[in-house]
Write an enzyme that holds these catalytic residues in place. Structure first.
Site, PDB file in Angstrom:
ATOM      1  N   HIS A 258       0.854  -1.191   0.000  1.00  0.00           N
ATOM      2  CA  HIS A 258       0.000   0.000   0.000  1.00  0.00           C
ATOM      3  C   HIS A 258       0.886   1.236   0.000  1.00  0.00           C
ATOM      4  O   HIS A 258       1.919   1.256   0.655  1.00  0.00           O
ATOM      5  CB  HIS A 258      -0.900   0.006   1.241  1.00  0.00           C
ATOM      6  CG  HIS A 258      -2.105   0.852   1.057  1.00  0.00           C
ATOM      7  ND1 HIS A 258      -2.059   2.217   1.187  1.00  0.00           N
ATOM      8  CD2 HIS A 258      -3.376   0.545   0.715  1.00  0.00           C
ATOM      9  CE1 HIS A 258      -3.256   2.704   0.944  1.00  0.00           C
ATOM     10  NE2 HIS A 258      -4.085   1.718   0.653  1.00  0.00           N
ATOM     11  N   ASP A 312      -7.718  -5.442   0.326  1.00  0.00           N
ATOM     12  CA  ASP A 312      -8.223  -6.403  -0.648  1.00  0.00           C
ATOM     13  C   ASP A 312      -7.876  -7.843  -0.318  1.00  0.00           C
ATOM     14  O   ASP A 312      -8.399  -8.761  -0.946  1.00  0.00           O
ATOM     15  CB  ASP A 312      -7.669  -6.072  -2.046  1.00  0.00           C
ATOM     16  CG  ASP A 312      -8.406  -4.909  -2.676  1.00  0.00           C
ATOM     17  OD1 ASP A 312      -9.597  -4.753  -2.374  1.00  0.00           O
ATOM     18  OD2 ASP A 312      -7.795  -4.161  -3.456  1.00  0.00           O
TER      19      ASP A 312
HETATM   20  N1  ACO Z   1       4.148  -7.778  -3.994  1.00  0.00           N
HETATM   21  C1  ACO Z   1       5.482  -7.771  -4.186  1.00  0.00           C
HETATM   22  N2  ACO Z   1       6.211  -6.641  -4.211  1.00  0.00           N
HETATM   23  C2  ACO Z   1       5.570  -5.492  -4.030  1.00  0.00           C
HETATM   24  C3  ACO Z   1       4.177  -5.419  -3.812  1.00  0.00           C
HETATM   25  C4  ACO Z   1       3.475  -6.625  -3.809  1.00  0.00           C
HETATM   26  N3  ACO Z   1       2.156  -6.650  -3.636  1.00  0.00           N
HETATM   27  N4  ACO Z   1       3.806  -4.139  -3.660  1.00  0.00           N
HETATM   28  C5  ACO Z   1       4.918  -3.420  -3.777  1.00  0.00           C
HETATM   29  N5  ACO Z   1       5.984  -4.234  -4.006  1.00  0.00           N
HETATM   30  C6  ACO Z   1       7.371  -3.829  -4.235  1.00  0.00           C
HETATM   31  C7  ACO Z   1       7.546  -3.406  -5.690  1.00  0.00           C
HETATM   32  O1  ACO Z   1       7.888  -4.470  -6.526  1.00  0.00           O
HETATM   33  C8  ACO Z   1       8.616  -2.370  -5.564  1.00  0.00           C
HETATM   34  O2  ACO Z   1       9.852  -3.032  -5.444  1.00  0.00           O
HETATM   35  P1  ACO Z   1      11.195  -2.386  -6.086  1.00  0.00           P
HETATM   36  O3  ACO Z   1      11.409  -1.109  -5.334  1.00  0.00           O
HETATM   37  O4  ACO Z   1      12.225  -3.428  -5.849  1.00  0.00           O
HETATM   38  O5  ACO Z   1      10.880  -2.163  -7.536  1.00  0.00           O
HETATM   39  C9  ACO Z   1       8.349  -1.705  -4.222  1.00  0.00           C
HETATM   40  O6  ACO Z   1       7.636  -2.677  -3.443  1.00  0.00           O
HETATM   41  C10 ACO Z   1       7.466  -0.469  -4.355  1.00  0.00           C
HETATM   42  O7  ACO Z   1       6.322  -0.829  -5.108  1.00  0.00           O
HETATM   43  P2  ACO Z   1       5.421   0.193  -5.850  1.00  0.00           P
HETATM   44  O8  ACO Z   1       4.492  -0.536  -6.764  1.00  0.00           O
HETATM   45  O9  ACO Z   1       6.274   1.265  -6.429  1.00  0.00           O
HETATM   46  O10 ACO Z   1       4.636   0.770  -4.593  1.00  0.00           O
HETATM   47  P3  ACO Z   1       3.418   1.744  -4.675  1.00  0.00           P
HETATM   48  O11 ACO Z   1       3.356   2.450  -3.400  1.00  0.00           O
HETATM   49  O12 ACO Z   1       3.473   2.538  -5.927  1.00  0.00           O
HETATM   50  O13 ACO Z   1       2.232   0.714  -4.893  1.00  0.00           O
HETATM   51  C11 ACO Z   1       0.461  -0.710  -4.742  1.00  0.00           C
HETATM   52  C12 ACO Z   1       1.230   0.396  -4.045  1.00  0.00           C
HETATM   53  C13 ACO Z   1       0.061  -0.258  -6.173  1.00  0.00           C
HETATM   54  C14 ACO Z   1      -0.828  -1.002  -3.973  1.00  0.00           C
HETATM   55  C15 ACO Z   1       1.332  -1.963  -4.822  1.00  0.00           C
HETATM   56  O14 ACO Z   1       1.699  -2.365  -3.528  1.00  0.00           O
HETATM   57  C16 ACO Z   1       0.662  -3.112  -5.567  1.00  0.00           C
HETATM   58  O15 ACO Z   1       0.695  -3.126  -6.806  1.00  0.00           O
HETATM   59  N6  ACO Z   1       0.039  -4.084  -4.821  1.00  0.00           N
HETATM   60  C17 ACO Z   1      -0.621  -5.190  -5.445  1.00  0.00           C
HETATM   61  C18 ACO Z   1      -2.004  -4.760  -5.963  1.00  0.00           C
HETATM   62  C19 ACO Z   1      -2.978  -4.513  -4.828  1.00  0.00           C
HETATM   63  O16 ACO Z   1      -3.104  -5.284  -3.894  1.00  0.00           O
HETATM   64  N7  ACO Z   1      -3.723  -3.409  -4.944  1.00  0.00           N
HETATM   65  C20 ACO Z   1      -4.745  -3.009  -3.968  1.00  0.00           C
HETATM   66  C21 ACO Z   1      -4.278  -1.835  -3.184  1.00  0.00           C
HETATM   67  S1  ACO Z   1      -5.448  -1.346  -1.979  1.00  0.00           S
HETATM   68  C22 ACO Z   1      -6.587  -0.536  -2.868  1.00  0.00           C
HETATM   69  O17 ACO Z   1      -6.341   0.102  -3.834  1.00  0.00           O
HETATM   70  C23 ACO Z   1      -7.937  -0.650  -2.436  1.00  0.00           C
END
Ligand code: ACO
Length: 378
Positions: A258, A312
């Site tokens: 998140h 979620d």
């Molecule tokens: N699984 C594995 N690695 C992850 C995850 C995950 N779920 N989430 C973040 N990371 C890692 C990324 O790979 C990234 O690693 P890196 O720095 O080595 O490249 C780092 O953590 C940062 O990730 P970002 O995607 O840049 O983080 P951001 O804050 O932009 O994203 C998000 C948040 C979009 C929710 C992300 O965690 C994600 O895609 N999660 C999976 C989808 C999900 O569950 N969405 C629902 C969110 S809650 C909602 O909207 C109601």
């Protein structure tokens, strides 16, 4: 100019609606802790709190509930329009189109008129669940059924979906889920709502744009993908292997991570409790054991990077136990989040400035025009 992709950490508005402490794992609506609202309030009362700023008096709540009940029905024109939607379409697309269509019936763009604002709030909160339930029946080849005036908000929604009066525990759990999903500060769909609101367009366009934004798998759509992921894993003993492979391939674990929370999302903990309440009453879901194994095994792998279960992760298991089809999970999120979007719509109008950010241009400058026949590969 410093580029901030995704506007991470960039304040773009002031707001008094919702407060998140992502380090302590705390969430408050208008100053009230989410766990207290989920145990003591109802969805309609919480929606009132979010939109109008204070808890309603008993008269205000009665009036609001009655108004919502009065506006739950859809015009036959909307129902007929929905019958023309392809049955194979995603319910979020059906919802976005149906919500936008309300603007054709009720738009006067009288957004400085408090009565128009109240009516628009009531209509959207009242009609969105009816639209979700109507599409569910229509795509099965059935006629949508009318709402039942003797049933409260969430019980009526489950009734419209299944044509059966729901068990009181199921209705209460759904109502609590709606409370948990109702608002979450400036997430993508709420930002989308505020951007649209800032043009002074009508509230139906505001909500339709937010529904479209919520549909994506990085936002509301993740709860569907969580169930798919749990089914792919299959059994708890395979969770660790799955996680290690996914992380090695740099794939995201759905329902984890998140932008705001660096600990377990407080809503995920509450949803897990709701799931357990339902399992105790209606029987277990084997995917729950897989989910717990994923959470446990992910701890040492992702926890040090502040990646924990988000809202979620357990919500899909709750909805599944309520007998709700997987592709309705995100529309149910929308039924709830409409309260937050409307709160932000009102707040945006109270101190409006149209959103118009800037960019850093990286394209070519001053290119020389070539006639079609002079271009290569023609
Ligand atoms: N699984 C594995 N690695 C992850 C995850 C995950 N779920 N989430 C973040 N990371 C890692 C990324 O790979 C990234 O690693 P890196 O720095 O080595 O490249 C780092 O953590 C940062 O990730 P970002 O995607 O840049 O983080 P951001 O804050 O932009 O994203 C998000 C948040 C979009 C929710 C992300 O965690 C994600 O895609 N999660 C999976 C989808 C999900 O569950 N969405 C629902 C969110 S809650 C909602 O909207 C109601």
């Amino acid at each position: 100019m410093v580029l901030k992709p995704g506007l991470e950490g960039v304040p773009v508005t002031q707001s008094s609606i919702c407060d998140i402490d992502g380090i302590k794992g705390e969430l408050r609506y208008r100053g009230y802790p989410i766990a207290e609202l989920a145990s003591k309030s109802s969805f309609l009362e919480t929606a009132y709190l979010l939109i109008w700023g204070n808890l309603p008096s008993s008269q205000e709540l009665r009036d609001f509930e009655n108004a919502v009940q009065m506006h739950r029905r859809l015009s036959f024109r909307v129902r007929d329009m929905m019958k023309c939607f392809p049955a194979t379409g995603h319910p979020m697309d059906a919802l976005q189109s149906s919500a936008a269509s309300l603007g054709l019936f009720y738009s006067r763009r009288a957004i400085d008129n408090p009565e128009y604002i109240y009516d628009a709030v009531v209509r959207l909160i009242a009609k969105i669940p009816t639209m979700v339930a109507a599409f569910q029946l229509i795509r099965k080849g059935q006629d949508p059924i009318q709402p039942r005036d003797d049933l409260p908000y969430s019980a009526n929604f489950l009734y419209m979906l299944t044509e059966r009066e729901p068990d009181p525990l199921a209705a209460r759990v759904l109502d609590r889920c709606l409370i948990l999903h109702a608002e979450h500060s400036l997430n993508a769909s709420t930002f989308s709502a505020r951007v649209t609101a800032s043009t002074l367009t009508d509230p139906y366009a505001v909500i339709a744009s937010a529904v479209g934004t919520l549909a994506g798998p990085l936002h509301g759509g993740a709860n569907e993908d969580v169930i798919a992921m749990l089914e792919t894993i299959g059994t708890p003993d395979k969770a660790n292997n799955y996680l290690n492979n996914a992380i090695a391939q740099k794939s995201k674990i759905m329902g984890f991570g998140h932008r705001e929370y660096k600990v377990k999302d407080p809503r995920a903990s509450l949803l897990q409790e709701f799931a357990e309440d339902l399992f105790a009453r209606f029987g277990k879901d084997e995917m729950y054991e897989v989910a717990k194994a994923v959470e446990q095994n992910a701890g040492p792998l992702l926890g040090p990077r502040g990646i924990y279960p988000n809202v979620d992760f357990y919500s899909g298991l709750v909805y599944r136990k309520l007998g709700i089809p997987r592709d309705l999970f995100t529309p149910i999120f929308a039924i709830s989040r409409v309260a937050g979007w409307l709160a932000h719509w009102r707040e945006q109008l109270s101190a409006n400035r149209i959103f118009r950010p800037t960019q850093i241009y990286t394209g070519e400058k001053n290119r020389t025009w070539k006639a079609l026949e002079e271009r290569a590969n023609n």
